[in-house]
Design an enzyme around this catalytic site. Structure first.
Site, PDB file in Angstrom:
ATOM      1  N   LYS A   1       0.816  -1.219   0.000  1.00  0.00           N
ATOM      2  CA  LYS A   1       0.000   0.000   0.000  1.00  0.00           C
ATOM      3  C   LYS A   1       0.849   1.268   0.000  1.00  0.00           C
ATOM      4  O   LYS A   1       0.495   2.247  -0.628  1.00  0.00           O
ATOM      5  CB  LYS A   1      -0.982  -0.006   1.163  1.00  0.00           C
ATOM      6  CG  LYS A   1      -0.387   0.165   2.527  1.00  0.00           C
ATOM      7  CD  LYS A   1      -1.492   0.051   3.567  1.00  0.00           C
ATOM      8  CE  LYS A   1      -0.916  -0.116   4.956  1.00  0.00           C
ATOM      9  NZ  LYS A   1      -0.186   1.068   5.420  1.00  0.00           N
ATOM     10  N   THR A   2       1.999   1.209   0.685  1.00  0.00           N
ATOM     11  CA  THR A   2       2.882   2.369   0.639  1.00  0.00           C
ATOM     12  C   THR A   2       3.369   2.586  -0.785  1.00  0.00           C
ATOM     13  O   THR A   2       3.479   3.716  -1.262  1.00  0.00           O
ATOM     14  CB  THR A   2       4.077   2.169   1.582  1.00  0.00           C
ATOM     15  OG1 THR A   2       3.591   1.736   2.846  1.00  0.00           O
ATOM     16  CG2 THR A   2       4.846   3.452   1.766  1.00  0.00           C
TER      17      THR A   2
ATOM     18  N   ASP B   1      -2.766   7.932   4.509  1.00  0.00           N
ATOM     19  CA  ASP B   1      -2.361   6.566   4.839  1.00  0.00           C
ATOM     20  C   ASP B   1      -3.018   6.173   6.161  1.00  0.00           C
ATOM     21  O   ASP B   1      -3.369   7.042   6.966  1.00  0.00           O
ATOM     22  CB  ASP B   1      -0.832   6.538   4.988  1.00  0.00           C
ATOM     23  CG  ASP B   1      -0.288   5.122   4.950  1.00  0.00           C
ATOM     24  OD1 ASP B   1      -1.065   4.192   4.654  1.00  0.00           O
ATOM     25  OD2 ASP B   1       0.914   4.946   5.220  1.00  0.00           O
ATOM     26  N   GLU B   2      -3.197   4.877   6.428  1.00  0.00           N
ATOM     27  CA  GLU B   2      -3.751   4.398   7.695  1.00  0.00           C
ATOM     28  C   GLU B   2      -5.066   5.097   8.053  1.00  0.00           C
ATOM     29  O   GLU B   2      -5.274   5.514   9.188  1.00  0.00           O
ATOM     30  CB  GLU B   2      -2.748   4.606   8.838  1.00  0.00           C
ATOM     31  CG  GLU B   2      -1.350   4.080   8.572  1.00  0.00           C
ATOM     32  CD  GLU B   2      -1.218   2.578   8.763  1.00  0.00           C
ATOM     33  OE1 GLU B   2      -2.264   1.899   8.915  1.00  0.00           O
ATOM     34  OE2 GLU B   2      -0.078   2.089   8.735  1.00  0.00           O
TER      35      GLU B   2
ATOM     36  N   GLN C   1      -6.230  -3.575  10.804  1.00  0.00           N
ATOM     37  CA  GLN C   1      -5.051  -3.003  11.457  1.00  0.00           C
ATOM     38  C   GLN C   1      -5.398  -1.750  12.252  1.00  0.00           C
ATOM     39  O   GLN C   1      -4.530  -0.913  12.512  1.00  0.00           O
ATOM     40  CB  GLN C   1      -3.963  -2.696  10.432  1.00  0.00           C
ATOM     41  CG  GLN C   1      -3.416  -3.950   9.779  1.00  0.00           C
ATOM     42  CD  GLN C   1      -2.198  -3.671   8.936  1.00  0.00           C
ATOM     43  OE1 GLN C   1      -1.172  -3.234   9.420  1.00  0.00           O
ATOM     44  NE2 GLN C   1      -2.319  -3.930   7.643  1.00  0.00           N
TER      45      GLN C   1
ATOM     46  N   ARG D   1       4.018  -8.618  10.309  1.00  0.00           N
ATOM     47  CA  ARG D   1       5.278  -7.901  10.045  1.00  0.00           C
ATOM     48  C   ARG D   1       6.336  -8.861   9.517  1.00  0.00           C
ATOM     49  O   ARG D   1       7.351  -8.445   8.979  1.00  0.00           O
ATOM     50  CB  ARG D   1       5.847  -7.236  11.308  1.00  0.00           C
ATOM     51  CG  ARG D   1       4.962  -6.236  12.023  1.00  0.00           C
ATOM     52  CD  ARG D   1       4.473  -5.155  11.130  1.00  0.00           C
ATOM     53  NE  ARG D   1       3.148  -5.477  10.615  1.00  0.00           N
ATOM     54  CZ  ARG D   1       2.614  -4.918   9.549  1.00  0.00           C
ATOM     55  NH1 ARG D   1       3.262  -4.021   8.883  1.00  0.00           N
ATOM     56  NH2 ARG D   1       1.407  -5.259   9.139  1.00  0.00           N
TER      57      ARG D   1
END
Length: 730
Positions: free
Chosen positions: A37-38, A222-223, A253, A599
């Site tokens: 996504k980044t 983002d997020e 998340q 992660r």
DNA sequence: ATGATTTTACTTTTT
DNA sequence: GTAAAATCAT
């Protein structure tokens, strides 16, 4: 144009490509962990700039942490070059709001040099509030009041609009009002104010709002699942007109509800932006299939979520390791041993991360790693800027920047000792109250009136003239030079360096602060103080080193490592004892574990301790393995090391079971009777009075659904955990 | 006003 | 066990 040959789209999959090249308009990208996504976000920005010819300064990109912002700027610099990356506005919500509020200080009715109050400062102010209002600080804990005020601000509720259902609410509303008054006297804003004042500015001032709508014609977030109401309102104010809002989210998340984050903002977005285009990123590029299966098995235990079908092209992979250690020391030694073996087999230290729920858990790990000679770096934890000597110097600097900052004034007025004691300070405070101004203003008035004793007068005068000198000096010298003036003139250097080792090491910290300033030449005092307030971690400033990373699960979000250790997987630790009151709490703890597991790229090691030191003084108590471990399928588990496999102990007591298969695996046990029944009236220490709507046994736990009278609404609680008492019938 | 002594609370996560 | 806060003695 053939998309696949465009250099910007090279190496992207079909879903990512579609998300990057989507036409202008509101966009929601739902992205699983490791789905790039980044990458999509940075490529989208590059696409806007190069293909749609958007000038960089029209781009506002918001991240959740400073680290994410730095990372993104780094990537964009590589893709687009220095100039474009510098021209765009890229940072946290808080950082963006600070800039806007400084520039629009007049419209926002603020002093342009307003101070930013961190959590310590906030607490100091709230303690003052409790004192001023003559409240019993046992009954009205400043921390609790602060939490209530913070939630109100995140919901954009003003003091006079605070909903009052109980007497306690009444006190909160008054404390909130007084707290804001004290902040105003100091020309100070706390973290929540930065968001609230910006949202209010856009609400109340159409000209300013339109100015920023025009400026930021392209907004990327983002997020998004971790935004709160205030942040959402800001986004809507800026983005609704032109509709160029591009957000990336993953509800699985969402781990910041305690900070007011509300993943229902995703639903609000869909309602407020009917033209929203949605993209789904489900291919995972990070982890092996085994790790992905394990993580999905964990997250599947949550209800009310959109099921996702994450997949990877990396089949198989190493099975997970689950280790039981005797206590936290042995757990840490186990981690250190495993890491040493990994390093011997050729792993770089930087490829390894050790994660835990609370910062306090890092201690045992640090000791073990140190003993094993393994280089590590700690993220968060004891923060440089919260050390006493650093805060003292910063308080002096803040006072130079803004003499009305009462928290800083109180902090350094008599440090080092200069004969200004409680009595003199009380006189200053009384004068300040009379003229409804800051302590500094009160001090000046008293000096003018000349009513003080000679001793007190001279002591105050000395302090005031020092301040005045620095304020003049500030115009002509660098911040580093200003620090030199301060530590010399105030006698702070002599006060610290009393010949003790402790004094020397504290002095080194002061010099480290000076060094941090010199790293950014020509930075203004205001900018430096802002940066310090918003980037609270000196590690954020340090360069990357090749070392094992130690960090909390919260700060791990957005990062990835080939090898991940998740430690302390016990009941009370994860889920944390302070976070297992409602089902929502437990669901969030589960997401936290999910974030940690996802992660890992290649190897995931889980561990828990059979007993753990709880008390503040060495006492160690037996623990139960985390309930979440029961949801791991046997197929993903390799070795179960240690003295006790988690399945060997009956654990029905904590399986919340109706929607996990775990209850089927556990031995049957006598069903205890529920304590509450429908219609019964109860009282909760935080939520006030309410009525039981439903009560049912789930395993050995009683799950009650309670409707509360105050604004709280309906909550599902574990009767055994929640501070709940039955009210007698009349 | 200050230093020494005792008492108390404290740890969930972060901008 | 530590750090801040309250209390006491000088």
């Amino acid at each position: 144009m053939n998309d696949s040959t465009h250099p910007l789209l090279h190496g992207l999959n079909a879903q990512q490509r579609a998300a990057v090249t989507t036409p202008a308009g509101p966009v929601l990208v739902l992205a699983g962990p490791g789905s790039g996504k980044t990458r999509v976000l940075t490529h989208r920005i590059a696409w806007l700039l190069t293909e749609l010819r958007i000038p960089a300064w029209q781009v506002l990109a918001v991240t959740f942490t400073n680290r994410a912002a730095r990372e993104m700027r780094h990537r964009l610099t590589d893709m687009l070059g220095d100039t474009s990356a510098r021209e765009m506005t890229l940072g946290t919500f808080h950082a963006a709001c600070v800039r806007i509020l400084r520039r629009e200080a007049e419209a926002a009715n603020l002093a342009p040099n307003y101070a930013i109050f961190d959590s310590d400062d906030q607490l100091a102010v709230m303690k003052q509030v409790v004192k001023d209002m003559n409240l019993d600080d046992k009954r009205y804990k400043p921390r609790a009041l602060l939490n209530a005020v913070s939630s109100a601000k995140n919901e954009l509720i003003a003091p006079d609009a605070y909903p009052i259902h109980t007497y306690y609410d009444e006190i909160i509303a008054r404390a909130y009002g007084h707290y804001q008054q004290l902040l105003r006297n100091s020309d100070g804003l706390d973290f929540d104010d930065l968001l609230m004042k910006t949202a209010n500015l856009f609400r109340d001032n159409p000209l300013v709002r339109e100015k920023y709508q025009r400026r930021y014609r392209n907004i990327l977030v983002d997020e998004f699942q971790d935004t709160n109401m205030a942040q959402y309102v800001i986004l809507k104010a800026l983005g609704h007109e032109h509709q160029h809002l591009y957000v990336v989210a993953d509800e699985d998340q969402s781990i910041y509800s305690w900070r007011g984050a509300d993943y229902r903002n995703i639903r609000r977005l869909r309602e407020d932006f009917p033209k929203l285009t949605q993209y789904l990123l489900e291919e995972n590029y990070r982890s092996t299939q085994v790790i992905l299966d394990a993580a999905q098995a964990i997250i599947a235990g949550n209800r009310d979520r959109t099921p996702k079908h994450l997949y990877t092209h990396q089949p198989g992979g190493d099975l997970l390791t689950l280790h039981e250690a005797y206590d936290e020391q042995e757990e840490a030694e186990y981690v250190a041993r495993e890491i040493r073996a990994l390093l011997r087999s050729g792993r770089e230290p930087g490829a390894i991360a050790v994660m835990y729920r609370t910062n306090a858990q890092s201690r045992a790990l640090e000791e073990a790693l140190m003993k094993a000679g393994i280089p590590y770096r700690l993220i968060g934890g004891t923060r440089f800027y919260t050390r006493r000597e650093v805060k003292d110097i910063l308080a002096y600097l803040r006072l130079v920047n803004n003499p009305d900052d009462d928290v800083s004034f109180t902090r350094v007025i008599n440090v080092p000792r200069r004969g200004i004691g409680a009595k003199t300070l009380e006189a200053v405070a009384a004068q300040a109250r009379v003229q409804q101004g800051s302590l500094a203003k009160g001090m000046m008035a008293l000096l003018h009136a000349g009513t003080l004793s000679t001793r007190a007068h001279n002591a105050l005068l000395g302090f005031a003239s020092m301040l005045k000198q620095w304020r003049t000096a500030r115009e002509n010298v660098t911040v580093a030079a200003l620090i030199d003036h301060v530590v010399t003139d105030s006698g702070y250097e002599g006060y610290l360096r009393d010949g003790s080792d402790d004094g020397e090491s504290r002095w080194e910290n002061v010099m480290a602060l000076r060094g941090a300033v010199s790293d950014v030449p020509n930075i203004s005092l205001t900018d430096f103080l802002t940066e310090v307030a918003l980037v609270a971690d000196v590690d954020e400033l340090a360069e990357e080193i090749d070392a094992v990373t130690l960090l909390t699960l919260h700060s791990a979000k957005g990062l990835e490592y080939p090898v991940v250790f998740l430690t302390g997987l016990e009941e009370g630790m994860l889920p944390h004892s302070r976070s297992m009151e409602t089902l929502d709490d437990i669901a969030e703890e589960r997401r936290l574990l999910y974030v940690g597991m996802t992660r890992a790229e290649e190897r995931l090691v889980l561990s828990y301790a059979f007993r753990r030191g709880w008390g503040y003084y060495g006492s160690s108590e037996p623990t139960e393995p985390s309930r979440f471990l029961a949801d791991l399928p046997d197929e993903v588990l390799g070795q179960r090391q240690g003295r006790r496999a988690p399945q060997s102990t009956p654990r029905a007591s904590w399986s919340v079971g109706a929607w996990g298969q775990s209850s089927e695996r556990t031995a049957p046990r006598p069903q205890p009777e529920p304590e509450y029944r429908t219609g019964q009236r109860v009282r909760h220490t935080h939520y006030g009075e309410g009525m039981i709507i439903e009560s049912q046994m789930e395993g050995r736990d009683e799950m009650v659904t309670v409707m509360f009278s105050s604004g709280v609404g309906v909550k599902r609680l574990l009767a055994g955990m929640a501070p709940l008492e039955a009210l007698s019938e009349h």
